[in-house]
Design a protein around this motif. Structure first.
Motif, PDB file in Angstrom:
ATOM      1  N   SER A  97       0.832  -1.219   0.000  1.00 29.41           N
ATOM      2  CA  SER A  97       0.000   0.000   0.000  1.00 29.41           C
ATOM      3  C   SER A  97       0.856   1.255   0.000  1.00 29.41           C
ATOM      4  O   SER A  97       0.428   2.302  -0.467  1.00 29.41           O
ATOM      5  CB  SER A  97      -0.931  -0.007   1.203  1.00 29.41           C
ATOM      6  N   LYS A  98       2.083   1.179   0.494  1.00 20.37           N
ATOM      7  CA  LYS A  98       2.963   2.342   0.544  1.00 20.37           C
ATOM      8  C   LYS A  98       3.938   2.412  -0.629  1.00 20.37           C
ATOM      9  O   LYS A  98       4.731   3.341  -0.709  1.00 20.37           O
ATOM     10  CB  LYS A  98       3.736   2.341   1.862  1.00 20.37           C
ATOM     11  N   LYS A 103       1.983   1.703  -8.403  1.00 15.75           N
ATOM     12  CA  LYS A 103       0.662   2.182  -8.811  1.00 15.75           C
ATOM     13  C   LYS A 103       0.683   2.894 -10.165  1.00 15.75           C
ATOM     14  O   LYS A 103      -0.366   3.231 -10.697  1.00 15.75           O
ATOM     15  CB  LYS A 103       0.114   3.128  -7.743  1.00 15.75           C
TER      16      LYS A 103
END
Length: 127
Positions: A97-98, A103
């Motif tokens: 997620s970090k 992404k």
């Protein structure tokens, strides 16, 4: 693919484990197809799934395997492994997620890009 990879480890019967590995190899070949790496996908199916797994199955069948004894179910080991699995998945999700570069969207390669030309030059040298 991950379920069959887990099946390789979990299955106690060696032939079932080897067949789960064959399906896992086929899943990996399908992953290569989705990445547009058709040559590597074909080599994956021919070499690993075809030749190596036939050799594994031949060796397994040559072994004198008797019926495996059933082991007692160890609740402490299963409980500890579930806790460890939960901690691992939690840590993995936290890290992913970090991770900002993961992404980003990838742009397709241009036809005259160096990566595309490497494969073309390799084909021209072989001919």
């Amino acid at each position: 693919m991950l379920l069959f990879a887990a099946g390789v480890v979990v299955n106690r019967h060696p032939i079932s484990s080897a067949l789960a590995l064959v399906v896992c190899f086929l899943g990996l070949a399908a992953l290569y197809v989705t990445l547009s790496a058709y040559f590597i996908s074909t080599i994956q199916v021919l070499v690993y799934t075809g030749a190596v797994m036939v050799l594994f199955l031949f060796i397994i069948m040559l072994l004198d395997l008797r019926a495996l004894e059933r082991r007692n179910f160890n609740f402490v080991a299963v409980g500890g492994s579930v806790v460890i699995l939960f901690l691992f998945v939690t840590q993995l999700l936290l890290v992913l997620s970090k991770f900002e570069p993961g992404k980003a969207k990838l742009v397709p390669l241009a036809d005259d890009s160096p990566a595309q030309q490497d494969v073309k030059r390799l084909g021209d040298r072989a001919a």
